[in-house]
Design an enzyme around this catalytic site. Structure first.
Site, PDB file in Angstrom:
ATOM      1  N   LYS A 123       0.830  -1.208   0.000  1.00 43.93           N
ATOM      2  CA  LYS A 123       0.000   0.000   0.000  1.00 43.93           C
ATOM      3  C   LYS A 123       0.866   1.261   0.000  1.00 43.93           C
ATOM      4  O   LYS A 123       0.426   2.313  -0.474  1.00 43.93           O
ATOM      5  CB  LYS A 123      -0.939   0.002   1.208  1.00 43.93           C
ATOM      6  N   ARG A 136       2.795  12.541 -15.379  1.00 46.42           N
ATOM      7  CA  ARG A 136       2.263  12.390 -16.735  1.00 46.42           C
ATOM      8  C   ARG A 136       1.122  13.362 -17.022  1.00 46.42           C
ATOM      9  O   ARG A 136       0.506  13.312 -18.068  1.00 46.42           O
ATOM     10  CB  ARG A 136       1.791  10.946 -16.935  1.00 46.42           C
ATOM     11  N   LYS A 138      -1.847  13.433 -15.736  1.00 45.39           N
ATOM     12  CA  LYS A 138      -3.148  12.770 -15.814  1.00 45.39           C
ATOM     13  C   LYS A 138      -4.042  13.309 -14.697  1.00 45.39           C
ATOM     14  O   LYS A 138      -4.402  12.618 -13.747  1.00 45.39           O
ATOM     15  CB  LYS A 138      -2.974  11.249 -15.681  1.00 45.39           C
ATOM     16  N   HIS A 146      -9.377   8.427  -5.838  1.00 46.87           N
ATOM     17  CA  HIS A 146      -8.036   7.844  -5.908  1.00 46.87           C
ATOM     18  C   HIS A 146      -7.234   8.153  -4.640  1.00 46.87           C
ATOM     19  O   HIS A 146      -6.645   7.247  -4.036  1.00 46.87           O
ATOM     20  CB  HIS A 146      -7.309   8.406  -7.132  1.00 46.87           C
ATOM     21  N   HIS A 149      -8.771   6.490  -1.484  1.00 46.07           N
ATOM     22  CA  HIS A 149      -8.538   5.041  -1.508  1.00 46.07           C
ATOM     23  C   HIS A 149      -7.117   4.703  -1.070  1.00 46.07           C
ATOM     24  O   HIS A 149      -6.903   3.849  -0.198  1.00 46.07           O
ATOM     25  CB  HIS A 149      -8.804   4.516  -2.922  1.00 46.07           C
ATOM     26  N   LYS A 203     -11.103  -3.510 -19.970  1.00 48.75           N
ATOM     27  CA  LYS A 203     -10.792  -2.457 -18.994  1.00 48.75           C
ATOM     28  C   LYS A 203     -11.998  -2.101 -18.124  1.00 48.75           C
ATOM     29  O   LYS A 203     -11.881  -1.958 -16.901  1.00 48.75           O
ATOM     30  CB  LYS A 203     -10.300  -1.211 -19.721  1.00 48.75           C
ATOM     31  N   GLN A 210     -13.821  -4.446  -8.934  1.00 38.49           N
ATOM     32  CA  GLN A 210     -13.608  -3.744  -7.671  1.00 38.49           C
ATOM     33  C   GLN A 210     -14.915  -3.578  -6.901  1.00 38.49           C
ATOM     34  O   GLN A 210     -14.955  -3.727  -5.680  1.00 38.49           O
ATOM     35  CB  GLN A 210     -12.955  -2.386  -7.938  1.00 38.49           C
TER      36      GLN A 210
END
Length: 268
Positions: A123, A136, A138, A146, A149, A203, A210
């Site tokens: 983790k 990058r 993104k 995100h 989590h 994808k 999940q």
């Protein structure tokens, strides 16, 4: 792994339930001190806050080789964790529905504890996912979901490796590590270019997997709480409640990204 800290004197820290920490793992690296969690989380959140501001001044990086190596390494690590947890718990005939955590130093019990320690360490290594997003550019992937989590899972894993490194801890860890083998395998393949990417039609099912994971863990933790399982009575209801926001946020993400986008495409 079982030899971690055998010759190390246990330090005295003032924090809740310190005296109840499992004697097998409390001296292991990044487990003993309660300051490890806030320190690493602080660094992670600083990266989330300041990283985009700093990298926005530069061109986005591709990082295909580091991404591939990291994803492949994470897939292998999670596969190792998954196999260790499965084989050791089967050797001990662990119960899926309710398995108390007993302080036992048998080889298979220590294998379970060691596998979960690696799960905890994974983790921390997953923080690199966020770093890659930032480098990058993104930005859309650097979402609240995100960050929430990654940060909360790390904190939860420290709690469990500290107090409940064996017993029913194996169930969500086994499920999560299995899901991460598939997820990081996808990440590794996705950076290999268009010739491979055209085969990655599955994808969208990663998010569905999940969601299935969180549903299973929620139901599993709920049945343990209702039946009064002799395992972490103070953590089991908390673990069940922890799954609820994930179900909501991942469910909303799935609907927005796949259901709504599919309807929009058909309308065109």
């Amino acid at each position: 792994m079982a030899s971690f800290g055998n010759n190390t004197k246990i330090l005295s820290y003032s924090y809740p339930f310190a005296d109840l920490a499992d004697e097998r793992t409390r001296n292991w690296p990044l487990v003993e001190s309660p300051w490890n969690v806030p320190a690493l989380l602080g660094l992670y959140l600083m990266m989330v806050y300041y990283g985009p501001k700093w990298t926005a001044r530069y061109k986005p990086l591709q990082l295909r080789l580091p991404l591939f190596c990291h994803s492949l390494a994470m897939a292998c690590l999670n596969a190792y964790i998954c196999v260790e947890l499965f084989t050791a718990t089967r050797a001990l005939d662990y119960s899926f529905s309710c398995q108390p955590c007993r302080v036992n130093h048998s080889p298979n019990e220590m294998r379970i504890a060691a596998a979960f320690w690696w799960f905890y360490i994974s983790k921390i290594l997953e923080f690199a996912d966020t770093a890659f997003f930032i480098l990058r550019h993104k930005w859309s992937q650097l979402s609240f979901l995100h960050v929430y989590h990654h940060s909360t899972m790390f904190a939860f894993c420290w709690i469990f490796i500290k107090w409940l490194p064996t017993g029913s801890t194996y169930v969500p860890s086994l499920i999560n590590s299995f899901v991460h083998v598939i997820m990081y395998s996808y990440y590794a393949l996705s950076v290999l270019g268009p010739r491979i990417q055209k085969f990655l039609w599955w994808k969208r099912y990663l998010t569905g997997l999940q969601l299935l994971q969180f549903t299973i863990v929620l139901m599993w933790a709920s049945q343990m709480a209702f039946r009064g399982c002799d395992y972490g009575s103070w953590l089991t209801p908390l673990g069940a409640a922890y799954m609820v926001p994930f179900l909501f946020m991942f469910g909303r993400f799935y609907v927005q990204k796949y259901r709504i986008s599919t309807v929009a495409k058909k309308a065109k």
